[in-house]
Design an enzyme around this catalytic site. Sequence first.
Site, PDB file in Angstrom:
ATOM      1  N   ILE A 195      15.669   7.554   5.553  1.00  0.00           N
ATOM      2  CA  ILE A 195      17.158   6.989   5.891  1.00  0.00           C
ATOM      3  C   ILE A 195      18.027   7.998   7.223  1.00  0.00           C
ATOM      4  O   ILE A 195      18.081   7.675   8.350  1.00  0.00           O
ATOM      5  CB  ILE A 195      17.993   5.841   5.419  1.00  0.00           C
TER       6      ILE A 195
ATOM      7  N   SER B  56      22.813  -0.643  -1.826  1.00  0.00           N
ATOM      8  CA  SER B  56      21.656  -1.617  -2.114  1.00  0.00           C
ATOM      9  C   SER B  56      21.514  -2.884  -2.736  1.00  0.00           C
ATOM     10  O   SER B  56      22.816  -3.574  -2.703  1.00  0.00           O
ATOM     11  CB  SER B  56      21.406  -0.283  -3.252  1.00  0.00           C
TER      12      SER B  56
ATOM     13  N   TYR C  66      18.953   1.512 -11.206  1.00  0.00           N
ATOM     14  CA  TYR C  66      19.091   1.843 -10.249  1.00  0.00           C
ATOM     15  C   TYR C  66      19.954   1.061  -9.227  1.00  0.00           C
ATOM     16  O   TYR C  66      20.881   1.307  -9.472  1.00  0.00           O
ATOM     17  CB  TYR C  66      17.913   1.797  -9.057  1.00  0.00           C
TER      18      TYR C  66
ATOM     19  N   VAL D 267      14.094  -1.847   4.077  1.00  0.00           N
ATOM     20  CA  VAL D 267      13.887  -0.749   4.605  1.00  0.00           C
ATOM     21  C   VAL D 267      12.138  -0.021   5.124  1.00  0.00           C
ATOM     22  O   VAL D 267      12.084   0.702   4.374  1.00  0.00           O
ATOM     23  CB  VAL D 267      14.652   0.194   5.107  1.00  0.00           C
TER      24      VAL D 267
ATOM     25  N   LYS E  73       7.852   9.652  -0.390  1.00  0.00           N
ATOM     26  CA  LYS E  73       8.542   8.961  -1.840  1.00  0.00           C
ATOM     27  C   LYS E  73       7.890   8.054  -2.228  1.00  0.00           C
ATOM     28  O   LYS E  73       7.531   8.007  -2.860  1.00  0.00           O
ATOM     29  CB  LYS E  73       9.024   7.649  -0.469  1.00  0.00           C
TER      30      LYS E  73
ATOM     31  N   ARG F 162      10.959 -11.286   1.346  1.00  0.00           N
ATOM     32  CA  ARG F 162      11.332  -9.283   1.522  1.00  0.00           C
ATOM     33  C   ARG F 162      12.112  -9.857   2.927  1.00  0.00           C
ATOM     34  O   ARG F 162      11.625 -10.705   3.700  1.00  0.00           O
ATOM     35  CB  ARG F 162      10.939  -8.710   0.454  1.00  0.00           C
TER      36      ARG F 162
END
Length: 342
Positions: free
Chosen positions: A32, A136, A163, A191, A199, A235
């Site tokens: 991002i 998040s 997380y 995203v 990633k 989602r």
Amino acid sequence: MKLFQRRQQYSLILGGKMSTKGILITGGAGFIGSTCISFLNKQGINNIYVVDALGKDDKWKNLRSKRFLEFIPIDSLFEWLTPCRIDELQAVIHLGACSSTREKDCDYLIQNNTLFSQKLAHVAVENNLRFIYASSAATYGMGEQGFSDTHSTLQTLCPANMYGFSKHLFDLWMHQQGYLDCSVALKYFNVFGPNEWHKGGMSSHILRMLPQAQGGEIRLFKSNDSAYKDGEQKRDFIYVKDAAAMTCHFLNDLDSSGVFNIGSGIPESWNTLAQAVMKSIKLDVPIEYIDMPEDLAKQYQNYTCADMSKYKSLQLAPQPSYCLHDAVDDYIQNHLLLDSYY
């Protein structure tokens, strides 16, 4: 009163998006972050300081063709932030974090995502810098309480993984300190898009679906909840180009503060996503449903949908411009198939 005075000072410091003062972006070489730099560059804004740890993967490639003033290794950030340097800044966009939802070292996550963020937030807010940071959707846990970004629900949220917990702790701290009254917390949903190659296992499913489809079969997880058929778990997907525009909006919207969801507000199934991939490359392949790993099943969100009412109430805020099929097609045709970064 003190926080109100800070916000009034922001308008003098920022002076609009063409201010000569700099913007510090942590995680600027990341997914991002690098897309935000592209967005700002397209607006003619190059007075950017990039903070990140590049490591040994291909994350450095996200910075090619980007225009910025200086790269700062993450381990040197607080040494770099001298009073003279702080005076050169107008804003901090804090996107750097360990974003693995499957990380098992909670101490590491809290050190990296919570305590480091607290230290940076304190520097930014106490020096009258606009502070925008990544929270998040993982903080919502399994979604039992919905996905509303109202502050009244912050204390009652129950993240399902370490997380999300580390991010939630920081949100709570920001709220307790009163910093949310002059800062912006962005709860990103699913995203996806260009610049996520580095990633690995935490990249979007599209990055894995494309070679699977080209090989003749797409694999999706079986449902672990009788309320959802296989592949019909839903989602809230949002294209990274839209997420970047929505993030950078808050550099100029100085009257807005607090927690904001960054999503589409439209839940889509994994089957729909798979169909969008197939449509983009003009192939029709079968979908195989495979067992979900046991450790993932315990924290798997079968449904997410951002409540976007607060964000939509903002004046002149950019709304998501890509529907899911168009976003997937742009990602595949203009980036994945061309090995093209954004």
